[in-house]
Motif scaffolding. Structure first.
Motif, short mmCIF file in Angstrom:
data_model
loop_
_atom_site.label_atom_id
_atom_site.label_comp_id
_atom_site.label_asym_id
_atom_site.label_seq_id
_atom_site.Cartn_x
_atom_site.Cartn_y
_atom_site.Cartn_z
N ALA A 193 -1.69 5.54 -1.75
CA ALA A 193 -2.90 6.18 -1.22
C ALA A 193 -2.54 7.57 -0.71
O ALA A 193 -1.63 7.74 0.11
CB ALA A 193 -3.50 5.35 -0.09
N SER A 240 -16.62 7.56 8.63
CA SER A 240 -16.35 6.22 9.14
C SER A 240 -16.65 6.11 10.63
O SER A 240 -16.87 5.02 11.16
CB SER A 240 -14.91 5.82 8.87
N VAL A 285 -8.82 0.97 7.79
CA VAL A 285 -8.34 0.26 6.60
C VAL A 285 -9.20 -0.99 6.42
O VAL A 285 -9.21 -1.87 7.28
CB VAL A 285 -6.86 -0.13 6.73
N LEU A 286 -9.94 -1.03 5.32
CA LEU A 286 -10.82 -2.17 5.02
C LEU A 286 -10.10 -3.12 4.08
O LEU A 286 -9.62 -2.72 3.02
CB LEU A 286 -12.12 -1.69 4.38
N THR A 330 -10.46 -6.83 2.08
CA THR A 330 -11.30 -7.94 1.63
C THR A 330 -10.40 -8.99 0.99
O THR A 330 -9.60 -8.67 0.11
CB THR A 330 -12.35 -7.46 0.61
N LEU A 348 0.82 -1.21 0.00
CA LEU A 348 0.00 0.00 0.00
C LEU A 348 0.85 1.26 0.00
O LEU A 348 0.36 2.36 -0.29
CB LEU A 348 -0.91 -0.02 1.24
N SER A 370 -8.89 -6.68 -2.19
CA SER A 370 -8.92 -5.21 -2.28
C SER A 370 -8.61 -4.60 -0.92
O SER A 370 -8.81 -5.22 0.13
CB SER A 370 -10.28 -4.72 -2.77
N ILE A 371 -8.09 -3.36 -0.96
CA ILE A 371 -7.82 -2.58 0.24
C ILE A 371 -8.44 -1.20 0.05
O ILE A 371 -8.23 -0.55 -0.98
CB ILE A 371 -6.31 -2.43 0.51
N SER A 372 -9.20 -0.74 1.03
CA SER A 372 -9.80 0.59 1.00
C SER A 372 -9.40 1.32 2.27
O SER A 372 -9.37 0.73 3.35
CB SER A 372 -11.33 0.51 0.92
N VAL A 373 -9.09 2.60 2.14
CA VAL A 373 -8.70 3.42 3.28
C VAL A 373 -9.76 4.48 3.51
O VAL A 373 -10.04 5.29 2.61
CB VAL A 373 -7.31 4.08 3.05
N LEU A 374 -10.38 4.47 4.69
CA LEU A 374 -11.40 5.47 5.05
C LEU A 374 -10.72 6.56 5.87
O LEU A 374 -10.23 6.29 6.97
CB LEU A 374 -12.52 4.81 5.84
N LYS A 375 -10.70 7.77 5.33
CA LYS A 375 -9.97 8.85 5.99
C LYS A 375 -10.87 9.94 6.56
O LYS A 375 -10.42 10.75 7.35
CB LYS A 375 -8.99 9.49 4.98
#
Length: 327
Positions: free
Chosen positions: A17, A80, A93-94, A96, A13, A71-76
């Protein structure tokens, strides 16, 4: 992610990002990474984000296999917080992981890579014994002091040809680092079931002797549909890690931490690395060698060995009670 040869998911990562800073904790194998979202939020409190792996909240994502990640998702943003509450203060950090597809024929995948770490062309050049003796003598002359040893005392450091012993202490404690990675996975599915399973092994040898780390992961994800009313499945990751290296020293104690590299830089080249019987080299003249321990003793004797084992996962049952109503 799949095309990146990395040993830690955070490393994959890194630099991808916006607003996310990922920093290696140290150069030791298995030391992991620290992640900051939206900068440093506190001086003393916890600043790492919350990790949600397939719906399971965790404080670490380094225990999963990078190739298992879909997948990787970052909630900033603050939105959230409505889901994760105060846990989202430092971001979320999500992650899946992969699963099999419906009516997918079995697919077997094997990945492996070998990585070698070497010294760059900017390697520090240490003094030879002749250079060190000259500079050491000059230091006493400049201070107006008498050198505490004589030329006769230096004779014990010469070989049969009259040349001084020249020990390159960086060569003594450093070697090429080697990373080996093996990953085998199988996925597939039918009309009512799908699965994904993988096993992988990571072995790392550090640039300094006696530093190493390894990690073994086993994953099994599945989904099953009994009928139109009942579905169930699971996500499971079993891991075992082992690290060997220098202890972690923080704060005021850091200046007193055993540092093989620093010791190799300041240890004089006249000193002996090894005795003829294979034991550590002894100090032959304390006035000349300053009684400094050989740097390889710091690497090999001051070690912290840590092992960890664990399971991350969940089991779910889904009831389709009516159209638009699921429990």
């Amino acid at each position: 992610i799949e095309k990146t040869a990395v040993s830690d998911p955070m490393q994959a990562l890194q630099g991808k990002a916006a607003g996310v800073n990922i920093i290696s904790n140290s150069g030791q194998p298995g030391s992991g990474y620290s992640i900051q979202i939206r900068g440093i939020q506190s001086i003393s409190a916890r600043i790492n984000p919350t990790y949600v792996i397939d719906g399971v909240i965790s404080d670490n994502m380094g225990n999963i296999n990078t190739n298992d990640i879909e997948s990787i998702s970052v909630l900033k943003d603050g939105a959230s917080s409505s889901i994760y509450g105060t846990r989202a203060a430092n971001g979320v950090v999500l992650i899946t992981t992969k699963r099999g597809g419906k009516n997918e024929a079995p697919v077997i995948t094997f990945n492996t890579y070998l990585g070698i770490q070497t010294t760059s062309n900017r390697k520090l050049t240490l003094l030879t014994s002749d250079q060190w003796i000259k500079l050491d003598n000059e230091s006493y002359v400049n201070d107006g002091l008498t050198r505490p040893y004589t030329d006769a005392d230096l004779e014990i450091y010469k070989d049969a040809n009259g040349n001084y012993r020249n020990t390159d202490w960086l060569d003594v404690i450093m070697k090429n680092g080697v990373t080996k990675y093996y990953d085998l996975s199988v996925k597939g599915g039918s009309e009512k079931s799908n699965y994904f399973t993988s096993v992988n092994y990571l072995d790392q040898k550090g640039r300094i002797i006696a530093q190493k780390a390894n990690k073994l992961n086993f994953r099994f994800n599945s989904d099953h549909k009994i009928n139109k009313f009942i579905e169930f499945g699971n996500t499971m990751n079993i891991y075992a890690t082992s690290n060997s290296g220098l202890p972690d020293f923080n704060g005021l104690n850091a200046s007193y931490a055993p540092n093989p590299y620093l010791q190799a830089v300041r240890k004089i080249p006249l000193s002996k690395a090894w005795e003829s019987d294979g034991s550590y080299g002894r100090v032959e003249n304390q006035e000349i060698e300053y009684n400094w321990a050989p740097p390889q003793t710091l690497a090999q004797l001051y070690r912290r060995e840590a092992k960890s084992y664990g399971i991350i996962g969940n089991i779910y049952v889904k009831l389709n009670l009516a159209r638009g109503l699921t429990f």
